[in-house]
Design an enzyme around this catalytic site. Structure first.
Site, PDB file in Angstrom:
ATOM      1  N   ASP A  40      29.993  26.991  50.412  1.00 28.06           N
ATOM      2  CA  ASP A  40      30.977  27.855  51.250  1.00 28.06           C
ATOM      3  C   ASP A  40      31.439  28.884  50.827  1.00 28.06           C
ATOM      4  OD1 ASP A  40      30.075  26.277  53.322  1.00 28.06           O
ATOM      5  OD2 ASP A  40      31.843  24.782  53.394  1.00 28.06           O
ATOM      6  N   TYR A  68      32.867  17.456  42.805  1.00 25.00           N
ATOM      7  CA  TYR A  68      34.030  18.193  43.302  1.00 25.00           C
ATOM      8  C   TYR A  68      35.296  18.295  43.167  1.00 25.00           C
ATOM      9  CZ  TYR A  68      30.009  19.830  46.916  1.00 25.00           C
ATOM     10  OH  TYR A  68      28.443  19.962  47.114  1.00 25.00           O
ATOM     11  N   ASP A  82      38.192  24.106  57.714  1.00 24.98           N
ATOM     12  CA  ASP A  82      38.696  23.959  56.452  1.00 24.98           C
ATOM     13  C   ASP A  82      40.222  25.091  56.294  1.00 24.98           C
ATOM     14  OD1 ASP A  82      37.315  26.274  56.866  1.00 24.98           O
ATOM     15  OD2 ASP A  82      35.679  25.790  55.396  1.00 24.98           O
ATOM     16  N   ARG A 182      34.935  18.844  53.275  1.00 25.31           N
ATOM     17  CA  ARG A 182      35.259  19.634  55.035  1.00 25.31           C
ATOM     18  C   ARG A 182      35.338  18.057  55.751  1.00 25.31           C
ATOM     19  NH1 ARG A 182      33.027  24.048  57.905  1.00 25.31           N
ATOM     20  NH2 ARG A 182      31.642  23.328  56.363  1.00 25.31           N
TER      21      ARG A 182
END
Length: 295
Positions: A40, A68, A82, A182
């Protein structure tokens, strides 16, 4: 023009994955550039690109494990799950204990059923979900199995304003391809009764490729470097060295006897170290699924 291979980019914030591909095409001097798994615009970190014949690897690299670091804010929902979305319901999170946060993360670890975010690229009735969401339509997205092998909370902080307390959670997540961080933020907040959304995301690893190998676009502009195709295949797949005759047959797309490295994909190499193909083993034979070398 750059030789075939893989480029590991440390994607900057506010760039789409397509933006990075477009910039890399100019730097590499070739149109044949693609990416393995989008990030993203808000997210930073490892974005794996294929250049020239390296683009043939991309569909297989997307099936790898990803790591992540993330920050989740508890106490507020958004329509995108988000920080880029429109704020939704605000709930005072003062009563959320750190032990409850850790227990909530543990409950979202393992093989779980995850509903993708409304703003995602999943197709529903032939239309991308994000297009429906932007048109003000809510779509019914089906839960999908994903594997979260690690959801480790590394820090919990509290921030107060006039409407109450937010709880900010730093975490490390190791997961299968197709997992939405998310959605983990959303689901953690929902389980704790206060809502939540993702405020920061950095991808630190995709399969064998980590931040230690990544280069910023500025660094690539100064010196464009790619992981050579043979090295990239050897890093991501088991390696089988063929005889000269087997290499010739595979280069023409023909089957050869199976190896002993499992079903694959397996990287097939000629005696001189040239990568010839990726192959999968079937009962009684090995079949090339991607051929790199000309016969």
């Amino acid at each position: 023009m750059t030789d075939s291979g893989v480029v590991i980019v440390d994607k900057p914030a506010d760039w789409t994955s397509h933006d990075v591909v477009a910039r890399t095409r100019r730097l590499a001097g070739t149109r044949k550039v693609g990416h393995a798994g989008t990030l993203d615009p808000m997210a930073t970190g490892v974005l794996v690109l294929g250049v020239n014949k390296g683009t043939k690897l991309l569909g297989h690299l997307t099936l790898t494990e990803k790591v992540y670091t993330a920050t989740i804010r508890l106490g507020l929902t958004t329509n995108t799950d988000d920080a880029e979305g429109v704020p939704g319901v605000r709930t005072d999170a003062a009563g959320v204990a750190e032990e409850a946060v850790r227990a909530g993360a543990a409950a979202l670890t393992g093989t779980i059923q995850q509903v993708p975010p409304q703003v995602s690229a999943i197709k529903v009735d032939g239309r991308r979900a994000y297009k429906s969401a932007r048109a003000g339509e809510e779509v019914a997205l089906k839960a999908r199995p994903v594997t979260v092998s690690e959801f480790a909370v590394t820090d919990v902080r509290r921030t107060a304003d006039d409407d109450g307390v937010f709880v900010d959670v730093d975490a490390t997540v190791t997961c299968s391809s197709g997992t939405y961080i998310r959605a983990l933020a959303r689901d953690l907040g929902a389980a704790l009764g206060v809502g939540g959304h993702l405020t920061a995301l950095r991808r630190t690893r995709v399969g064998p490729y980590g931040l230690e190998q990544a280069r910023t676009l500025e660094q690539l502009a100064e010196e464009f470097t790619a992981v050579p195709l043979a090295q990239a295949v050897a890093a991501a797949f088991p390696v089988r060295v063929l005889s000269a005759e087997e290499a010739r047959r595979v280069a023409h797309g023909n089957r050869i006897p199976p190896g002993e490295l499992g079903p694959g994909p397996v990287g097939l190499f000629a005696p001189d170290g040239t990568v010839v193909a990726l192959a999968e083993d079937r009962p009684g034979y090995s079949k090339p699924i991607v051929v790199f070398a000309a016969g």
